[in-house]
Design a protein around this motif. Sequence first.
Motif, PDB file in Angstrom:
ATOM      1  N   THR A 118       0.977  -1.199   0.104  1.00 63.00           N
ATOM      2  CA  THR A 118      -0.059  -0.093   0.030  1.00 63.00           C
ATOM      3  C   THR A 118       0.770   1.247   0.176  1.00 63.00           C
ATOM      4  O   THR A 118       0.421   2.273  -0.689  1.00 63.00           O
ATOM      5  CB  THR A 118      -1.003   0.058   1.190  1.00 63.00           C
ATOM      6  OG1 THR A 118      -1.673  -1.106   1.312  1.00 63.00           O
ATOM      7  CG2 THR A 118      -1.854   1.247   1.147  1.00 63.00           C
ATOM      8  N   LEU A 119       2.103   1.226   0.575  1.00 63.83           N
ATOM      9  CA  LEU A 119       2.941   2.425   0.663  1.00 63.83           C
ATOM     10  C   LEU A 119       3.899   2.395  -0.532  1.00 63.83           C
ATOM     11  O   LEU A 119       4.755   3.045  -0.848  1.00 63.83           O
ATOM     12  CB  LEU A 119       3.836   2.224   1.878  1.00 63.83           C
ATOM     13  CG  LEU A 119       3.280   2.792   3.131  1.00 63.83           C
ATOM     14  CD1 LEU A 119       4.036   2.559   4.349  1.00 63.83           C
ATOM     15  CD2 LEU A 119       2.624   4.172   2.971  1.00 63.83           C
ATOM     16  N   LYS A 120       3.616   1.470  -1.540  1.00 66.30           N
ATOM     17  CA  LYS A 120       4.695   1.107  -2.514  1.00 66.30           C
ATOM     18  C   LYS A 120       5.879   1.112  -2.517  1.00 66.30           C
ATOM     19  O   LYS A 120       6.521   2.081  -2.966  1.00 66.30           O
ATOM     20  CB  LYS A 120       3.947   2.281  -3.695  1.00 66.30           C
ATOM     21  CG  LYS A 120       2.618   2.200  -4.069  1.00 66.30           C
ATOM     22  CD  LYS A 120       2.282   2.933  -5.543  1.00 66.30           C
ATOM     23  CE  LYS A 120       0.613   2.789  -5.440  1.00 66.30           C
ATOM     24  NZ  LYS A 120       0.353   1.336  -6.044  1.00 66.30           N
ATOM     25  N   MET A 121       6.469   0.449  -1.388  1.00 59.07           N
ATOM     26  CA  MET A 121       7.669   0.343  -1.131  1.00 59.07           C
ATOM     27  C   MET A 121       8.519  -0.196  -2.397  1.00 59.07           C
ATOM     28  O   MET A 121       7.834  -0.932  -3.022  1.00 59.07           O
ATOM     29  CB  MET A 121       8.059  -0.448  -0.059  1.00 59.07           C
ATOM     30  CG  MET A 121       7.441  -0.007   1.419  1.00 59.07           C
ATOM     31  SD  MET A 121       8.493   1.349   1.920  1.00 59.07           S
ATOM     32  CE  MET A 121       7.858   1.420   3.639  1.00 59.07           C
ATOM     33  N   ASP A 122       9.879   0.105  -2.478  1.00 57.24           N
ATOM     34  CA  ASP A 122      10.629  -0.361  -3.639  1.00 57.24           C
ATOM     35  C   ASP A 122      10.850  -2.030  -3.223  1.00 57.24           C
ATOM     36  O   ASP A 122      11.652  -2.258  -2.353  1.00 57.24           O
ATOM     37  CB  ASP A 122      11.916   0.305  -3.686  1.00 57.24           C
ATOM     38  CG  ASP A 122      12.649  -0.164  -4.961  1.00 57.24           C
ATOM     39  OD1 ASP A 122      12.281  -1.186  -5.536  1.00 57.24           O
ATOM     40  OD2 ASP A 122      13.982   0.371  -5.084  1.00 57.24           O
ATOM     41  N   PRO A 123      10.462  -2.991  -4.121  1.00 61.38           N
ATOM     42  CA  PRO A 123      10.453  -4.467  -3.969  1.00 61.38           C
ATOM     43  C   PRO A 123      12.093  -4.879  -4.024  1.00 61.38           C
ATOM     44  O   PRO A 123      12.456  -5.730  -3.924  1.00 61.38           O
ATOM     45  CB  PRO A 123       9.672  -5.088  -4.889  1.00 61.38           C
ATOM     46  CG  PRO A 123       9.353  -4.184  -6.101  1.00 61.38           C
ATOM     47  CD  PRO A 123       9.440  -2.728  -5.039  1.00 61.38           C
ATOM     48  N   GLN A 124      12.803  -3.801  -4.830  1.00 59.56           N
ATOM     49  CA  GLN A 124      14.314  -4.107  -4.819  1.00 59.56           C
ATOM     50  C   GLN A 124      15.116  -3.729  -3.864  1.00 59.56           C
ATOM     51  O   GLN A 124      16.354  -4.478  -3.816  1.00 59.56           O
ATOM     52  CB  GLN A 124      14.726  -3.316  -6.316  1.00 59.56           C
ATOM     53  CG  GLN A 124      13.882  -3.546  -7.737  1.00 59.56           C
ATOM     54  CD  GLN A 124      13.936  -5.171  -7.890  1.00 59.56           C
ATOM     55  OE1 GLN A 124      15.139  -5.684  -7.869  1.00 59.56           O
ATOM     56  NE2 GLN A 124      12.904  -5.623  -8.329  1.00 59.56           N
ATOM     57  N   GLN A 125      14.637  -3.076  -3.012  1.00 58.46           N
ATOM     58  CA  GLN A 125      15.439  -2.768  -1.835  1.00 58.46           C
ATOM     59  C   GLN A 125      15.688  -4.077  -0.887  1.00 58.46           C
ATOM     60  O   GLN A 125      14.711  -4.738  -0.717  1.00 58.46           O
ATOM     61  CB  GLN A 125      14.700  -1.505  -0.767  1.00 58.46           C
ATOM     62  CG  GLN A 125      15.541  -1.294   0.396  1.00 58.46           C
ATOM     63  CD  GLN A 125      14.737  -0.402   1.130  1.00 58.46           C
ATOM     64  OE1 GLN A 125      13.804   0.300   0.826  1.00 58.46           O
ATOM     65  NE2 GLN A 125      15.086  -0.124   2.341  1.00 58.46           N
ATOM     66  N   GLN A 126      16.736  -4.177  -0.495  1.00 53.45           N
ATOM     67  CA  GLN A 126      17.187  -5.610   0.326  1.00 53.45           C
ATOM     68  C   GLN A 126      16.268  -5.769   1.482  1.00 53.45           C
ATOM     69  O   GLN A 126      15.774  -6.813   1.414  1.00 53.45           O
ATOM     70  CB  GLN A 126      18.741  -5.416   0.670  1.00 53.45           C
ATOM     71  CG  GLN A 126      18.972  -6.691   1.462  1.00 53.45           C
ATOM     72  CD  GLN A 126      20.532  -6.691   1.612  1.00 53.45           C
ATOM     73  OE1 GLN A 126      21.039  -5.921   1.566  1.00 53.45           O
ATOM     74  NE2 GLN A 126      20.984  -7.788   2.356  1.00 53.45           N
ATOM     75  N   GLU A 127      15.842  -4.597   2.182  1.00 53.42           N
ATOM     76  CA  GLU A 127      15.281  -4.904   3.520  1.00 53.42           C
ATOM     77  C   GLU A 127      13.666  -5.033   3.163  1.00 53.42           C
ATOM     78  O   GLU A 127      13.164  -6.236   3.646  1.00 53.42           O
ATOM     79  CB  GLU A 127      15.086  -3.694   4.397  1.00 53.42           C
ATOM     80  CG  GLU A 127      16.181  -3.379   4.900  1.00 53.42           C
ATOM     81  CD  GLU A 127      17.327  -2.371   4.410  1.00 53.42           C
ATOM     82  OE1 GLU A 127      18.610  -2.308   4.616  1.00 53.42           O
ATOM     83  OE2 GLU A 127      16.975  -2.239   3.081  1.00 53.42           O
ATOM     84  N   VAL A 128      13.264  -4.751   1.870  1.00 56.91           N
ATOM     85  CA  VAL A 128      11.820  -4.975   1.541  1.00 56.91           C
ATOM     86  C   VAL A 128      11.787  -6.387   1.055  1.00 56.91           C
ATOM     87  O   VAL A 128      11.016  -7.272   1.389  1.00 56.91           O
ATOM     88  CB  VAL A 128      11.324  -3.794   0.406  1.00 56.91           C
ATOM     89  CG1 VAL A 128       9.947  -4.342  -0.116  1.00 56.91           C
ATOM     90  CG2 VAL A 128      11.414  -2.587   1.074  1.00 56.91           C
TER      91      VAL A 128
END
Length: 262
Positions: free
Chosen positions: A85-95
């Motif tokens: 919903t927050l449209k986090m970056d799925p490429q970011q390692q933590e995500v």
Amino acid sequence: MIRSGLSLAANLANLKSGKSAIEHVKGSETPAGALGVVRQLISAQAAESGLSRREKATLAQALAIRLIPVLNTPLSAELVWCLGTLKMDPQQQEVAVMLEEATLQLQSASAGTASAAYAVYISKALVGVARLGLDWQDISMNIGPGLLSCLSTTSQMQVQSVCNTMWALGTLQVPWQYLAGDTATCTGVQGATSSWDMLMDRLIDPEVSPLLTEQGLSNLLWGMARMGVRFIDLPQLSREALEAAIARLCLRMSNQGVGLTV
């Protein structure tokens, strides 16, 4: 931290900046409290421009530290929904790590599970993944197939979860044949042999189909279309259930609902 004694309005006012939200997540007393902060952040940002890329990255780092060691089934579903919903970056390692860990938790909880509550968790997680803006070809092999494998144990899925799930599958452009080819036995569904069969059985359940709403029907049909489903591909009883729902709801639909349905 956000204290329960504060009003929602006051909490939202405190969360207008990403920096404030991150500090609240770090200072939350419980993992559930950390996700509660994120949910309120989503509400606060609804009419705003949203978080910056840097704020999202920092928030993801804080959530990963706070939640990964203690993830359970409800927290996993809520976490994936919030990330999407927050449209986090799925490429970011933590995500990426949070998505994979949450998927593993949901999979491990699926063994022998067939409850309405678990069905809600899977539906919510699929909606979260769909909101990340990816399609089926972009999803990690550890996440997409992992979540879809959980569908074979959601024989108690209620009407809203069915509609949300179909919307998410359509948004992800999952080919319906992929689910039809899943031969995992669906817990508690007589004669069902795949996740697709399970979803079709839910459509004709007398406790599900009469409860379809205009929005739910639109989401359902839109999702099916995006999955490449033709009306002739559906089992006869499922076609009849959908025809009855369309006849019952068509005159109550909004213009947008009619457009999506057509």
